[in-house]
Design a protein around this motif. Sequence first.
Motif, PDB file in Angstrom:
ATOM      1  N   SER A  37     -22.753  21.589 -21.040  1.00 55.11           N
ATOM      2  CA  SER A  37     -22.320  21.081 -19.685  1.00 55.11           C
ATOM      3  C   SER A  37     -23.236  21.672 -18.747  1.00 55.11           C
ATOM      4  O   SER A  37     -23.999  22.858 -19.001  1.00 55.11           O
ATOM      5  CB  SER A  37     -20.883  21.354 -19.068  1.00 55.11           C
ATOM      6  N   THR A  39     -22.525  20.003 -11.040  1.00 54.17           N
ATOM      7  CA  THR A  39     -22.135  18.806 -10.897  1.00 54.17           C
ATOM      8  C   THR A  39     -21.582  18.477  -9.545  1.00 54.17           C
ATOM      9  O   THR A  39     -21.906  17.413  -8.880  1.00 54.17           O
ATOM     10  CB  THR A  39     -21.408  17.945 -11.863  1.00 54.17           C
ATOM     11  N   PHE A  77     -22.548  14.729 -21.348  1.00 52.03           N
ATOM     12  CA  PHE A  77     -22.321  14.082 -20.195  1.00 52.03           C
ATOM     13  C   PHE A  77     -23.154  12.673 -19.909  1.00 52.03           C
ATOM     14  O   PHE A  77     -23.191  11.951 -18.976  1.00 52.03           O
ATOM     15  CB  PHE A  77     -22.256  14.681 -19.162  1.00 52.03           C
ATOM     16  N   ARG A 120     -16.357  12.351 -15.347  1.00 53.33           N
ATOM     17  CA  ARG A 120     -16.505  13.692 -14.979  1.00 53.33           C
ATOM     18  C   ARG A 120     -15.659  14.510 -16.375  1.00 53.33           C
ATOM     19  O   ARG A 120     -14.981  13.699 -16.764  1.00 53.33           O
ATOM     20  CB  ARG A 120     -15.555  14.169 -13.754  1.00 53.33           C
ATOM     21  N   GLY A 121     -16.354  15.607 -16.794  1.00 51.55           N
ATOM     22  CA  GLY A 121     -15.651  16.206 -18.149  1.00 51.55           C
ATOM     23  C   GLY A 121     -16.191  15.596 -19.249  1.00 51.55           C
ATOM     24  O   GLY A 121     -15.790  15.722 -20.367  1.00 51.55           O
ATOM     25  N   SER A 131     -18.940  15.786 -21.029  1.00 55.09           N
ATOM     26  CA  SER A 131     -19.517  16.489 -22.233  1.00 55.09           C
ATOM     27  C   SER A 131     -18.717  16.660 -23.328  1.00 55.09           C
ATOM     28  O   SER A 131     -19.333  16.752 -24.407  1.00 55.09           O
ATOM     29  CB  SER A 131     -19.909  17.804 -21.656  1.00 55.09           C
ATOM     30  N   ASP A 132     -17.356  16.719 -23.162  1.00 50.90           N
ATOM     31  CA  ASP A 132     -16.507  17.030 -24.270  1.00 50.90           C
ATOM     32  C   ASP A 132     -16.707  15.673 -25.202  1.00 50.90           C
ATOM     33  O   ASP A 132     -16.435  15.510 -26.531  1.00 50.90           O
ATOM     34  CB  ASP A 132     -14.874  16.620 -23.826  1.00 50.90           C
TER      35      ASP A 132
END
Length: 405
Positions: free
Chosen positions: A41, A47, A136, A150-151, A153-154
Amino acid sequence: MALVVQKYGGSSVATPELVRRVAERIVRARRKGHDLVVVVSAMGKTTDTLIRLAGEVSENPPPREMDMLLSSGERISMALLAMAIQDMGYDAISLTGPQAGIRTDTSHRKARILEVDTSRIRKELSEGKIVIVAGFQGLSTEGEVTTLGRGGSDRTAVALAYALEADQCEIYTDVEGVFTADPRIVPEVRKIPVISSDEMLELASSGAKVMEARSVEFASKYGVEIHVCSSFNEEPGTIIKREDPSMEKVLVRGMALDTKEAKVTIRGVPDRPGIAAAIFSPLAEADINVDMIVQNVSEDGFTDLSFTVNVSDLKTALALCEGTQARIGAREVTADEDIAKVSVVGVGMRSHAGIAAIMFRTLADEGINIEMIATSEIRISCVVRRGEGERAVRALHRAFELERE
Ligand code: ADP
Ligand code: ASP
Ligand code: MG
């Protein structure tokens, strides 16, 4: 030799020292003989900073340019991490999402991954390199750079683990796993060793930031088992996997607080068939997720209707609702950002009644007013005033005795 996908979140690579620490971890895994694909990330709050920056030059930044901007955060960390690993004497290469073959739809800022072309990654792995992938982001079917939300990258990690048929998908973060509540809010939290994807999905979509909700959904759909653990120590973390008979069916597995929702209320709505469709269809077309919906009992043929959306969608939702208001002849549209949603989650709720009653009683005893209620098979959520959210979570954590082993 195993193929391992690892993902390191923003706080795990927030400084150059931390980037080197992560590089050391990766090198340790490499020494065990594993093939490694590492998703990273953007550093720390990069970000957020980029979003703020955009707001300083434009009232309404075009989504395409936002994605060009936001995707740059992960480019910084991927290159630094590859450099740090090379400095330790190991071969590594960084790839952007598009280079890594992540193909998405055209929905800027909340793109869905459609497929992963793994050829480039496989080629680099076959040459013995550690592959670092910017999380992401991807390349849309129209050749544009997109970001995943948002978030997200998971999701890059889970999608790569699936596409590469990896032996392990490890999500490294700044906490030791998934806890019964956010450890920043409740001091007595307990780590959950194994959690079903259904429960994790409900927690994640209710505000438990530790895993991005759509990643959990993706992993569950494609049978990817996720291991969430700390990037700062070697403690065992939490396994997220599809429910199986060996799992304990607890009544309440955990709870979450969401302070990123806002309530929209439309007053004086004519109560006749087709009105809900008239209000919600434009929101759906704009890809705005509507969460809780409450409609009052109608009086004299008019009713009030409230629903919640993510605060990032509020501006668009309001504009759309004002358009609908004029068309259907409703009285007014208002917004309330001062809310929080508290949710309790557990698969045991499927077969046991009474959890809602305990939740409502606990909030009443705390003098906390419930403004909206929603339930699923395994979740109960209440909207309360924003300022009372954390106290509500702490009280519920005690009431359901989640601090106990
Ligand atoms: P990353 O940058 O690694 O992706 P995030 O900030 O997205 O990390 O997620 C980790 C954070 O999630 C933790 O620091 C913690 O405050 C928060 N969190 C919220 N609910 C939970 C929970 N139930 N268990 C663990 N962490 C949680
Ligand atoms: N950097 C992105 C974000 O802050 C993606 C991620 O961290 O997963 O939302
Ligand atoms: Mg995250």
